[in-house]
Design an enzyme around this catalytic site. Structure first.
Site, PDB file in Angstrom:
ATOM      1  N   THR A   1       0.807  -1.228   0.000  1.00  0.00           N
ATOM      2  CA  THR A   1       0.000   0.000   0.000  1.00  0.00           C
ATOM      3  C   THR A   1       0.838   1.276   0.000  1.00  0.00           C
ATOM      4  O   THR A   1       0.294   2.383  -0.006  1.00  0.00           O
ATOM      5  CB  THR A   1      -0.893   0.025   1.257  1.00  0.00           C
ATOM      6  OG1 THR A   1      -0.035  -0.173   2.395  1.00  0.00           O
ATOM      7  CG2 THR A   1      -1.950  -1.045   1.230  1.00  0.00           C
ATOM      8  N   GLU A   2       2.158   1.111   0.030  1.00  0.00           N
ATOM      9  CA  GLU A   2       3.036   2.269   0.261  1.00  0.00           C
ATOM     10  C   GLU A   2       2.791   3.434  -0.695  1.00  0.00           C
ATOM     11  O   GLU A   2       2.798   4.601  -0.275  1.00  0.00           O
ATOM     12  CB  GLU A   2       4.509   1.829   0.178  1.00  0.00           C
ATOM     13  CG  GLU A   2       5.014   1.043   1.388  1.00  0.00           C
ATOM     14  CD  GLU A   2       4.726  -0.454   1.327  1.00  0.00           C
ATOM     15  OE1 GLU A   2       3.902  -0.897   0.478  1.00  0.00           O
ATOM     16  OE2 GLU A   2       5.309  -1.201   2.132  1.00  0.00           O
ATOM     17  N   ALA A   3       2.574   3.138  -1.989  1.00  0.00           N
ATOM     18  CA  ALA A   3       2.412   4.244  -2.950  1.00  0.00           C
ATOM     19  C   ALA A   3       1.187   5.100  -2.623  1.00  0.00           C
ATOM     20  O   ALA A   3       1.147   6.289  -2.957  1.00  0.00           O
ATOM     21  CB  ALA A   3       2.339   3.711  -4.378  1.00  0.00           C
ATOM     22  N   LYS A   4       0.221   4.517  -1.954  1.00  0.00           N
ATOM     23  CA  LYS A   4      -0.954   5.297  -1.539  1.00  0.00           C
ATOM     24  C   LYS A   4      -0.584   6.293  -0.439  1.00  0.00           C
ATOM     25  O   LYS A   4      -1.333   7.213  -0.140  1.00  0.00           O
ATOM     26  CB  LYS A   4      -2.066   4.373  -1.004  1.00  0.00           C
ATOM     27  CG  LYS A   4      -2.611   3.401  -2.025  1.00  0.00           C
ATOM     28  CD  LYS A   4      -3.578   4.087  -3.004  1.00  0.00           C
ATOM     29  CE  LYS A   4      -4.258   3.090  -3.908  1.00  0.00           C
ATOM     30  NZ  LYS A   4      -3.816   3.185  -5.304  1.00  0.00           N
ATOM     31  N   LEU A   5       0.564   6.041   0.199  1.00  0.00           N
ATOM     32  CA  LEU A   5       0.999   6.897   1.304  1.00  0.00           C
ATOM     33  C   LEU A   5       2.144   7.808   0.875  1.00  0.00           C
ATOM     34  O   LEU A   5       2.797   8.452   1.703  1.00  0.00           O
ATOM     35  CB  LEU A   5       1.459   6.006   2.474  1.00  0.00           C
ATOM     36  CG  LEU A   5       0.399   5.053   3.028  1.00  0.00           C
ATOM     37  CD1 LEU A   5       1.028   3.917   3.807  1.00  0.00           C
ATOM     38  CD2 LEU A   5      -0.572   5.821   3.910  1.00  0.00           C
TER      39      LEU A   5
END
Ligand code: COA
Length: 257
Positions: A132-136
């Protein structure tokens, strides 16, 4: 207070991430404690390790409160901190004994990364995974070598970029998970794996883990010396001799629990 629960029962040591109030997100304390645990994992005769999470989720990844504080760190401090996280993933990835992931609820970001460094992952049907990192606004940097090794480049390109959450069934399809079962059957399924693992020789297991890492993505001819040397060493080892004789003499080998 420790952020881990460590319990040993016979040959099985179970380490449980124990920060349920933040869904077992890991910060510098968890990283230090998990690294220390990994270093001493065989100390009390354990032959199999199980990694689990307390409460509603397996692990919500890196603690975002801790990560967002990094602006107050110097670049060197920030780097030192990130290197400690990388060292923890490396230590878990190369444990000398089998590491079984027990995944229920969410396993997101670094939580999916933890699944990627397990040898065997048993997930509940309702578990959710995701890079999910790219969402953050960040990216799955430290976990990327382990994740790409497990799921391959094609799935990584899709899942790192979309940062979408995906099901246990999809995780199994891409090789991240080995068994998907109802949550009530997680421990029973893990017990079956444990029963299998304790009839394999401990030295064979450690050797196989080294071997897999050494031959992965290599041209067979380039690793022929290594593979020949490995079997030459293992077949004259005390375990190798005992294991082969035990078969021929129709008895159990010494390491069989
Ligand atoms: N870091 C820090 N705190 C986190 C966290 C994380 N990675 N994930 C969850 N928390 C905290 C929440 O802020 C919340 O704190 P609060 O009680 O003070 O509000 C608490 O944990 C419970 O989270 P909540 O979202 O209410 O629980 P949930 O059971 O409904 O959902 C998750 C659990 C894990 C699905 C959800 O919290 C989530 O999506 N977290 C982000 C996961 C993520 O993207 N991680 C990647 C990090 S690189």
């Amino acid at each position: 207070m420790s952020s881990l629960l460590i319990e040993q029962s016979g040959p099985v040591v179970r380490v449980t991430l124990n920060r349920p109030e933040v869904r077992n997100a890991f910060n510098e304390q968890v990283i230090a404690e998990l690294s220390a645990w990994a270093e001493n994992v065989t100390q009390h005769g354990a032959r199999v390790a199980v990694l689990a999470g307390a409460g509603k989720a397996f692990c919500a990844g890196a603690d975002l409160t801790w990560m967002s504080r990094m602006t107050s760190y110097s670049h060197d401090e920030n780097l030192r901190d990130a290197s400690a996280m990388a060292a923890m993933f490396n230590a878990l990835d190369s444990l000398p004994l089998p590491l079984i992931g027990r995944v229920h609820g969410a396993a997101l970001g670094g939580g999916t990364g933890l699944a990627a460094v397990c040898d065997i992952v048993v997930a509940a049907e309702n578990a959710t995974f995701g890079f999910t990192e790219a969402k953050l606004g960040i990216l799955p940097a430290v976990i990327s070598p382990f994740a790409v090794q497990k799921i391959g480049i094609s799935a990584a390109r899709e899942l790192f970029l979309t940062a979408t959450r995906f099901s246990a069934a999809r995780a199994r399809e891409i090789g991240l998970v080995h068994a998907v079962v109802p949550e009530a059957d997680l421990d029973r399924t893990i017990d079956a794996y444990v029963r299998d693992l304790v009839t394999s020789a401990p030295g064979s297991i450690t050797g196989a883990k080294h071997l897999i890492a050494a031959v992965a993505n290599r041209i067979p001819a380039d690793v022929a010396d290594l593979t020949a040397e490995t079997i030459a060493r293992h077949r004259v080892s005390s375990e190798g001799q005992d294991g082969m004789r035990a078969f021929l003499e129709k008895r159990k080998a010494a390491w069989v629990e």
